[in-house]
Design an enzyme around this catalytic site. Structure first.
Site, PDB file in Angstrom:
ATOM      1  N   GLU A  94       0.811  -1.224   0.000  1.00 29.66           N
ATOM      2  CA  GLU A  94       0.000   0.000   0.000  1.00 29.66           C
ATOM      3  C   GLU A  94       0.845   1.275   0.000  1.00 29.66           C
ATOM      4  O   GLU A  94       0.550   2.235   0.711  1.00 29.66           O
ATOM      5  CB  GLU A  94      -0.952   0.021   1.206  1.00 29.66           C
TER       6      GLU A  94
ATOM      7  N   GLU B  86       5.207  -5.409 -12.090  1.00 26.86           N
ATOM      8  CA  GLU B  86       4.883  -4.935 -10.740  1.00 26.86           C
ATOM      9  C   GLU B  86       4.795  -6.107  -9.780  1.00 26.86           C
ATOM     10  O   GLU B  86       4.077  -7.077 -10.014  1.00 26.86           O
ATOM     11  CB  GLU B  86       3.562  -4.172 -10.724  1.00 26.86           C
TER      12      GLU B  86
ATOM     13  N   GLY C 279       3.373  -6.321  -2.572  1.00 27.07           N
ATOM     14  CA  GLY C 279       3.953  -6.015  -1.272  1.00 27.07           C
ATOM     15  C   GLY C 279       5.368  -5.491  -1.404  1.00 27.07           C
ATOM     16  O   GLY C 279       5.704  -4.776  -2.346  1.00 27.07           O
TER      17      GLY C 279
ATOM     18  N   TRP D  29       0.071  14.254  -3.685  1.00 27.25           N
ATOM     19  CA  TRP D  29      -1.245  13.693  -3.412  1.00 27.25           C
ATOM     20  C   TRP D  29      -2.262  14.445  -4.260  1.00 27.25           C
ATOM     21  O   TRP D  29      -2.285  15.672  -4.264  1.00 27.25           O
ATOM     22  CB  TRP D  29      -1.595  13.843  -1.942  1.00 27.25           C
TER      23      TRP D  29
END
Length: 234
Positions: free
Chosen positions: A14, A118, A121, A209
């Site tokens: 994440e 990709e 984790g 962000w």
């Protein structure tokens, strides 16, 4: 055959590996490069009329320039949103490094300027009781792109991950700083300065962000904050 292939990992789960990967693909596309990508194993997939689908793999599919079937992008799709090795065990599926390498090499034969693989984790996430995901890029000899989330503890996590990558005989081809949360971390600039000085790899960009644009448009917006030349030219 893909001219350049890189493995994308993160300091943890994440941290934004998929959005960073998609943004890199969009940045390469803007330079006129042909791109392909895959997420060999994905947990947390949704049941659809077409079968199990993973939102991360779908984002990669939308970002690449070449037309590739979903099953080639995400050959092992698992429904439970848990660690891949546990999800595979629950689904009764065998996952090994050699099997994933086979999938990767199959797609790698497609013509492209840039291919991204990709991971799931962090660097040492297990595939089974004997192997970690690191076995895949190690056996393939891939350069690694490291995604670093700008939050407390990221220096330690980034340095340890880079150390592990190099201990496995691979090169950190570049790293991307990502803002996984709206609130900026304390002493962010000092953190960035340390990482730039000590990671000994090119910083490909610092992604802000953003939440004012649709998720589907985010990779193209974030691509403007990246310099992918080190990945393509080296």
């Amino acid at each position: 055959m893909a001219k350049k292939t890189y493995f994308v990992t993160g300091t943890d789960t994440e941290v934004g590996k998929t959005i960073v990967s998609a943004a890199i693909l969009e940045a390469a596309k803007a330079l006129g490069k042909r791109t392909i990508a895959m997420k060999p194993i994905a947990s947390g997939c949704d049941q659809t009329p077409e079968g199990l689908r993973n939102e991360d793999a779908l984002m990669l599919q939308a970002a690449i320039t070449e037309s590739i079937a979903y099953d080639a992008i995400n050959p092992i799709a698992l429904e439970p949103a848990i660690a891949p090795h546990v999800a595979a065990l629950q689904a009764g599926k065998q996952v090994s490094a050699q099997r994933l390498i086979g999938f990767c090499r199959g797609l790698q034969m497609r013509p492209a300027d840039l291919m991204l693989v990709e991971g799931a984790g962090g660097w040492r996430v297990p595939l089974n009781d004997r192997e970690t995901y690191a076995s895949v890029p190690r056996e393939m000899g891939l350069g690694v792109i490291l995604v670093v989330p700008l939050k407390l503890g990221c220096i330690n996590h980034a340095m340890l991950t880079a150390e592990a990558i190099r201990a496995d005989g691979l090169k950190v081809a570049g790293w991307v700083a990502n803002h996984p949360e709206a609130e900026s971390m304390s002493c962010e600039q000092e953190t960035l300065n340390y990482l730039v000085t000590h990671l000994d790899a090119p910083c490909l960009g610092i992604l802000p962000w953003i939440d004012e644009v649709p998720v589907a448009d985010m990779p193209a917006v974030l691509a403007r904050y990246l310099n992918v030349s080190p990945l393509i030219e080296n």
